[in-house]
Scaffold this active site. Structure first.
Site, short mmCIF file in Angstrom:
data_model
loop_
_atom_site.label_atom_id
_atom_site.label_comp_id
_atom_site.label_asym_id
_atom_site.label_seq_id
_atom_site.Cartn_x
_atom_site.Cartn_y
_atom_site.Cartn_z
N HIS A 181 0.84 -1.22 0.00
CA HIS A 181 0.00 0.00 0.00
C HIS A 181 0.87 1.26 0.00
O HIS A 181 0.89 1.99 0.95
CB HIS A 181 -0.89 0.05 1.24
CG HIS A 181 -1.97 -0.94 1.28
ND1 HIS A 181 -1.86 -2.15 1.89
CD2 HIS A 181 -3.22 -0.91 0.75
CE1 HIS A 181 -2.99 -2.81 1.77
NE2 HIS A 181 -3.82 -2.09 1.08
N PHE A 182 1.52 1.62 -0.86
CA PHE A 182 1.87 1.15 -2.19
C PHE A 182 3.38 1.17 -2.25
O PHE A 182 3.99 2.03 -1.61
CB PHE A 182 1.25 2.06 -3.24
CG PHE A 182 -0.25 1.99 -3.24
CD1 PHE A 182 -0.91 1.06 -4.03
CD2 PHE A 182 -1.00 2.83 -2.45
CE1 PHE A 182 -2.30 0.99 -4.05
CE2 PHE A 182 -2.39 2.76 -2.45
CZ PHE A 182 -3.04 1.84 -3.25
#
Length: 114
Positions: A32-33
C-alpha cells in the site's frame, strides 16, 4: 505492537488520548503502495480499537462502525493523535495529524471476537 505509543492518557473517565507513530517497516505498508506507502483505513480503525483496549487493559474487537470518514492519507512515521470519547462499548473517535483530521467516526467494541 505494530505501532509506537508516545503517550496514553485518560483525562476523564470517558476520554482516552494517545499519540502514536507507525514505522515504515510495519506490515500494514506492504503493498500500500510500494513507491508511495500509505496506512490503510482498516489499520487506522484497528489502531483506535487497540488504544481503547490498552486503556481498559483488555483485548477488544471492532463490532460495528458508523459514520466513518477518511480525510487524509497517512504516511510512515507521521505522528498521529487519537482522541476517543465513550463508555461501555460505544465510542466516538478522531485521529489527527498536525491538527488536521485524518479519520473520524463511531465504533462499537466487544471483548469477544465475533
Amino acid at each position: 505492537m505494530w505501532f509506537l505509543h508516545l503517550n496514553l492518557e485518560k483525562p476523564a473517565p470517558d476520554e482516552i488520548r494517545a499519540g502514536v507513530v507507525v514505522n515504515g517497516d510495519s506490515p500494514w505498508f506492504d503493498g500500500h503502495f510500494p513507491d508511495s506507502p500509505i496506512l490503510p483505513g482498516i489499520a487506522q480503525l484497528k489502531m483506535v480499537a487497540d488504544v481503547v483496549g490498552q486503556a481498559q487493559k483488555k483485548a477488544l474487537w471492532i463490532n460495528r462502525l458508523h459514520r466513518v470518514k477518511f480525510r487524509r492519507i497517512v504516511k510512515p512515521g507521521e505522528l498521529l493523535e487519537i482522541h476517543v470519547m465513550g463508555t461501555g462499548n460505544q465510542y466516538s473517535f478522531r485521529i489527527t495529524h498536525n491538527a488536521e483530521d485524518v479519520c473520524s467516526g463511531m465504533m462499537s467494541l466487544d471483548d469477544k471476537q465475533q
